[in-house]
Design a protein around this motif. Sequence first.
Motif, PDB file in Angstrom:
ATOM      1  N   THR A  19       1.237   7.732  -5.768  1.00  0.00           N
ATOM      2  CA  THR A  19       0.173   8.747  -5.773  1.00  0.00           C
ATOM      3  C   THR A  19       0.761  10.140  -5.541  1.00  0.00           C
TER       4      THR A  19
ATOM      5  N   SER B 139      -5.771   2.023  -8.241  1.00  0.00           N
ATOM      6  CA  SER B 139      -6.337   0.678  -8.097  1.00  0.00           C
ATOM      7  C   SER B 139      -6.999   0.250  -9.407  1.00  0.00           C
ATOM      8  N   ARG B 140      -7.778   1.181 -10.004  1.00  0.00           N
ATOM      9  CA  ARG B 140      -8.478   0.858 -11.249  1.00  0.00           C
ATOM     10  C   ARG B 140      -7.491   0.531 -12.373  1.00  0.00           C
TER      11      ARG B 140
ATOM     12  N   GLU C 173      -7.513   5.654  -5.663  1.00  0.00           N
ATOM     13  CA  GLU C 173      -8.512   4.799  -6.325  1.00  0.00           C
ATOM     14  C   GLU C 173      -8.208   4.642  -7.816  1.00  0.00           C
ATOM     15  N   ARG C 174      -7.754   5.736  -8.442  1.00  0.00           N
ATOM     16  CA  ARG C 174      -7.407   5.647  -9.871  1.00  0.00           C
ATOM     17  C   ARG C 174      -6.273   4.653 -10.081  1.00  0.00           C
TER      18      ARG C 174
ATOM     19  N   THR D 275       0.851  -1.206   0.000  1.00  0.00           N
ATOM     20  CA  THR D 275       0.000   0.000   0.000  1.00  0.00           C
ATOM     21  C   THR D 275       0.884   1.254   0.000  1.00  0.00           C
TER      22      THR D 275
ATOM     23  N   ARG E  28      -7.143  10.445  -1.809  1.00  0.00           N
ATOM     24  CA  ARG E  28      -7.924   9.206  -1.826  1.00  0.00           C
ATOM     25  C   ARG E  28      -8.438   8.899  -3.242  1.00  0.00           C
ATOM     26  N   ALA E  29      -8.912   9.944  -3.931  1.00  0.00           N
ATOM     27  CA  ALA E  29      -9.456   9.742  -5.281  1.00  0.00           C
ATOM     28  C   ALA E  29      -8.369   9.244  -6.233  1.00  0.00           C
ATOM     29  N   ARG E  30      -7.175   9.808  -6.098  1.00  0.00           N
ATOM     30  CA  ARG E  30      -6.115   9.354  -7.007  1.00  0.00           C
ATOM     31  C   ARG E  30      -5.640   7.957  -6.635  1.00  0.00           C
TER      32      ARG E  30
ATOM     33  N   ASP F 235      -6.445  -3.100 -11.794  1.00  0.00           N
ATOM     34  CA  ASP F 235      -7.434  -4.059 -11.325  1.00  0.00           C
ATOM     35  C   ASP F 235      -7.878  -4.939 -12.494  1.00  0.00           C
TER      36      ASP F 235
END
Length: 313
Positions: free
Chosen positions: A272, A302-303, A299-300, A265, A295-297, A306
Amino acid sequence: MTNTAQSPRLLVVGSVAIDWVITPHAEREQAVGGSATFCSMAASYFAGVRLVGVVGHDFPDQAITDLRAHGVDLQGLEVVPDGLTFRWKGRYHANMNARDTLDTQLNVFANFDPRLPAGYRDTPYLFLANIQPDLQLRVLEQVARPRLVGLDTMNLWIDVARPSLLRVLGKIDVLLVNEEEAMQLSGEHNLVKAARAVQRLGPHAVVVKRGEYGALLFHGDDMFAAPALPLEDVVDPTGAGDAFAGGFMGWLARTDDPHGEQLRTAMIYGSTLASFLVEGFSYDALGALDSSRIRARFERFSRLTDFRRAELR
Ligand code: AMP
């Protein structure tokens, strides 16, 4: 996500600088830089940070104000009233991945002898950002055994101070270097062999930074790959490695669990923070964040990697 109320958990020792940065698109002559500056600011979004470094009388007050606004404790920042701040000048190639150093002026850095304020000695996480390895050793002599010590270095020190660098590598936990440095340090031309050879020099974890190609973590026998976020507009990559280190170390200091999954992580939080840093000169973009944008980045990221596990039948 800012975590400044509690007692600082991360101590960062490194350069604080005024840079002159030239990219193919723009130029900034008085850009506040330095490994400790970028690393501290990035880490400040996760944990309380203490900075140890040195500047001259020419260091801008605004930068002091900005670091303080991020909760960075500057008691360990020495100001030499009759000296000039360390200066570095670099020019990026067309693809922004490579750069040439045009000038380095050590100034107050030449006589820098890092002295830790008494209250700093028990900080549980320590990051020795890029400075001369003998200075890094002197810092290590002044701290009680931290939970985790991270270290950055550069090709210059591998060339001119290898014995000191090898000594300090025997005393740390995580080394963060770029690909060329890992190869130069180990004498290996294969990245995996290079990282494994560096692990045998002391650090149980090695992070190899590969610019726009992301970063690799070698931890024990484990390996983890973090991508870099493909960005359309890279303004200034100066300090990306340091912002990565700040996100990485900041996350470990915050969670206080520097093993397995949290190391992975931390790699993504490092990526990030580095992805924000390159979107502006100096710390323009890095300094303007908040927890929701981070947090939003995250998530990007992760996408980006993924995918569904599918069995081949
Ligand atoms: P990075 O892009 O992560 O390699 O970091 C760039 C920063 O490192 C710049 O802000 C410089 O001021 C700083 N820097 C450049 N050369 C040195 C050096 N010899 N020692 C310490 N810091 C340096």
